[in-house]
Enzyme design. Structure first.
Site, mmCIF file in Angstrom:
data_model
loop_
_atom_site.group_PDB
_atom_site.id
_atom_site.type_symbol
_atom_site.label_atom_id
_atom_site.label_comp_id
_atom_site.label_asym_id
_atom_site.label_seq_id
_atom_site.Cartn_x
_atom_site.Cartn_y
_atom_site.Cartn_z
ATOM 1 N N GLU A 112 -3.036 -13.314 -34.419
ATOM 2 C CA GLU A 112 -2.086 -14.356 -34.036
ATOM 3 C C GLU A 112 -2.280 -14.766 -32.585
ATOM 4 O O GLU A 112 -2.619 -13.940 -31.746
ATOM 5 C CB GLU A 112 -0.654 -13.828 -34.194
ATOM 6 C CG GLU A 112 -0.325 -13.440 -35.611
ATOM 7 C CD GLU A 112 1.055 -12.795 -35.724
ATOM 8 O OE1 GLU A 112 1.863 -12.930 -34.784
ATOM 9 O OE2 GLU A 112 1.289 -12.153 -36.752
ATOM 10 N N CYS B 158 -0.863 -17.024 -25.285
ATOM 11 C CA CYS B 158 -0.772 -15.584 -25.492
ATOM 12 C C CYS B 158 -1.833 -15.194 -26.514
ATOM 13 O O CYS B 158 -1.778 -15.644 -27.657
ATOM 14 C CB CYS B 158 0.638 -15.255 -25.994
ATOM 15 S SG CYS B 158 0.882 -13.533 -26.407
ATOM 16 N N CYS C 212 -3.876 -2.520 -33.977
ATOM 17 C CA CYS C 212 -3.707 -1.767 -32.726
ATOM 18 C C CYS C 212 -3.609 -0.290 -33.056
ATOM 19 O O CYS C 212 -3.105 0.097 -34.103
ATOM 20 C CB CYS C 212 -2.421 -2.221 -32.026
ATOM 21 S SG CYS C 212 -2.206 -1.535 -30.371
ATOM 22 N N CYS D 274 3.280 1.811 -31.223
ATOM 23 C CA CYS D 274 4.599 1.781 -30.582
ATOM 24 C C CYS D 274 5.637 1.540 -31.682
ATOM 25 O O CYS D 274 5.414 0.728 -32.582
ATOM 26 C CB CYS D 274 4.650 0.680 -29.521
ATOM 27 S SG CYS D 274 3.412 0.941 -28.220
ATOM 28 N N CYS E 234 6.966 -2.106 -32.578
ATOM 29 C CA CYS E 234 6.008 -3.213 -32.597
ATOM 30 C C CYS E 234 5.392 -3.395 -33.978
ATOM 31 O O CYS E 234 4.854 -2.451 -34.565
ATOM 32 C CB CYS E 234 4.913 -2.953 -31.564
ATOM 33 S SG CYS E 234 3.603 -4.183 -31.593
ATOM 34 N N GLU F 182 -4.053 -3.708 -27.935
ATOM 35 C CA GLU F 182 -3.920 -3.139 -26.593
ATOM 36 C C GLU F 182 -5.176 -3.548 -25.813
ATOM 37 O O GLU F 182 -6.261 -3.012 -26.049
ATOM 38 C CB GLU F 182 -3.782 -1.609 -26.693
ATOM 39 C CG GLU F 182 -3.945 -0.856 -25.396
ATOM 40 C CD GLU F 182 -3.102 -1.405 -24.232
ATOM 41 O OE1 GLU F 182 -1.895 -1.642 -24.411
ATOM 42 O OE2 GLU F 182 -3.675 -1.608 -23.146
ATOM 43 N N SER G 63 -1.590 -7.221 -20.227
ATOM 44 C CA SER G 63 -0.427 -6.373 -20.474
ATOM 45 C C SER G 63 -0.860 -5.099 -21.184
ATOM 46 O O SER G 63 -1.596 -5.143 -22.158
ATOM 47 C CB SER G 63 0.576 -7.149 -21.346
ATOM 48 O OG SER G 63 1.683 -6.337 -21.670
ATOM 49 N N LEU H 116 7.020 -0.720 -20.126
ATOM 50 C CA LEU H 116 7.674 0.536 -19.773
ATOM 51 C C LEU H 116 8.617 1.012 -20.883
ATOM 52 O O LEU H 116 8.450 2.075 -21.434
ATOM 53 C CB LEU H 116 8.412 0.364 -18.445
ATOM 54 C CG LEU H 116 8.645 1.621 -17.624
ATOM 55 C CD1 LEU H 116 7.363 2.398 -17.386
ATOM 56 C CD2 LEU H 116 9.314 1.274 -16.302
ATOM 57 N N ASN I 256 12.674 -8.361 -30.506
ATOM 58 C CA ASN I 256 12.483 -9.277 -31.612
ATOM 59 C C ASN I 256 12.467 -8.395 -32.864
ATOM 60 O O ASN I 256 11.473 -7.720 -33.105
ATOM 61 C CB ASN I 256 11.115 -9.946 -31.426
ATOM 62 C CG ASN I 256 11.119 -11.390 -31.817
ATOM 63 O OD1 ASN I 256 12.107 -11.922 -32.304
ATOM 64 N ND2 ASN I 256 9.995 -12.022 -31.600
ATOM 65 N N CYS J 296 5.247 -10.224 -31.731
ATOM 66 C CA CYS J 296 3.946 -9.612 -31.907
ATOM 67 C C CYS J 296 3.664 -9.141 -33.338
ATOM 68 O O CYS J 296 4.337 -8.259 -33.851
ATOM 69 C CB CYS J 296 3.940 -8.417 -30.953
ATOM 70 S SG CYS J 296 2.387 -7.668 -30.686
#
Ligand code: SAH
Length: 348
Positions: free
Chosen positions: A86, A108, A115, A119, A122, A166, A197, A221, A296, A339
């Site tokens: 995306e 973006c 990934c 996380c 995500c 990442e 990022s 963070l 989100n 994401c």
């Protein structure tokens, strides 16, 4: 065929002289043409050979969504081996001014299909890692939107590596993409308009600090204690907060750039006043900026976005402590612009 060679390398293997490679780059990155046919000063046989042997783009748009306000466009793209990624274009106005000159148009980009970081909040991490993107596949995401913006008499002003993946786990691909985007005889985007990022790959943060091309660094963070951060961002077990912050300090020292800390706000998990106070304490005296991102929500996940008042309360604690802070409501929630969410929906 051509998968591992970028356009310029391909031309080189065909023995094309350097000026031809420059011409092609100029058409592609400057004039933002949509195909080889538009590269008018190339000999016809070369154009035809390119047409036959080197696909003009490494990506095929398969789904495009615009937000209700028209400012955000989200794309689902298919890579040549079928992987889906995306990209998002966010058009915004600086300080409410409506002159074209004050427009910011941020792309973006995704740096990986999937990934490895997993996380917990995500959508991308839920599906696991498929592969790293090549530099061209990253740059082609930017070019796609650059061509779209050209029709609107606008241009890409910023690129952020905040899509799927990442970026520092695909260090070489991302760095090659940054060099291509930054090249003064290519796309020509200033390094200060590029942001990488990361969820906190400490050795790569240090390595990035030593690169000649100095981009902005954003660090996700999401918590102020190692225990909570490890629950949300598993890589924290490998590189806990003190080591991460030390690497950020080194980055700020080496680049003289303010590091920005992204803090995804999750209701009842990391949005308490005490957590905000600890965050202010962690960042006090650092060359830093906080970007609060109200969650989100991901379909099927237990996490929820905090109420607006809770977001403001968290923000005001930081403000009172003189920590520079902004709130970034994920753009285009109405188009599942979080994401990895569009791909997740497509796959189900
Ligand atoms: N892997 C990199 C870049 C991609 S994620 C990183 O972790 O920074 C970009 C940002 O979106 C990160 O700050 C991440 O924490 C945040 N993010 C991921 N999922 C989200 C969600 N569901 N809602 C809000 N922000 C999210």
């Amino acid at each position: 065929m051509g998968m591992d060679l970028n356009l310029s390398e391909q031309l080189q293997t065909w023995g094309e002289p350097a000026f031809r490679r420059r011409q092609v780059a100029e058409w592609k990155y400057r004039h933002l043409v949509r195909g080889y046919a538009e590269m008018r000063n190339l000999p016809l046989p070369l154009r035809q050979r390119l047409e036959r042997e080197v696909p003009f783009s490494t990506l095929k748009p398969i789904h495009e969504l615009a937000s209700a306000d028209g400012r955000t466009t989200k794309l689902l793209l298919q890579l040549r081996d079928g992987q889906l990624v995306e990209s998002v274009l966010m058009r915004s106005y600086a300080d409410g001014e409506l002159q074209a000159a004050s427009l910011r148009n941020t792309v973006c980009v995704s740096s990986q299909a999937g990934c490895k970081m997993r996380c917990s909040f995500c959508a991308t991490g839920h599906g696991g890692w498929r592969r790293d993107l090549q530099a061209e596949e990253i740059v082609d995401q930017v070019l796609h939107f650059a061509r779209m913006l050209k029709d609107e008499q606008r241009h890409v002003t910023n690129v952020v590596f905040m899509g799927m993946g990442e970026p520092l786990d695909n260090y070489d691909g991302v760095l090659a993409a940054i060099r291509l985007l930054n090249a003064s005889d290519g796309f020509g985007l200033g390094a200060r308009n590029i942001t990488v990022s990361t969820c906190g790959l400490v050795p790569e943060v240090r390595r990035l600090a030593s690169e000649p091309v100095q981009v902005n660094l954003a660090v996700s963070l999401a918590a102020t204690s190692d225990q909570r951060r490890s629950d949300l961002i598993p890589i924290n077990r490998r590189w806990p907060i003190p080591e991460l912050l030390a690497a950020c300090d080194e980055y700020a020292r080496a680049t003289h750039r303010r590091v920005s800390f992204e803090y995804v706000l999750i209701a009842g998990v990391n949005d308490s006043t005490e957590e905000a106070e600890r965050l202010a304490g962690l960042l006090r005296g650092r060359l830093a900026h906080v970007n609060l991102i109200p969650l989100n929500p991901v379909e099927g996940d237990p996490y929820q976005r905090p109420a607006e008042a809770d977001v403001r309360r968290f923000e005001s604690v930081l403000r009172r402590a003189h920590v520079p802070v902004s709130v970034r409501y994920s753009k285009g929630v109405d188009i599942v612009a979080g994401c990895g969410q569009l791909r997740a929906r497509q796959a189900s």
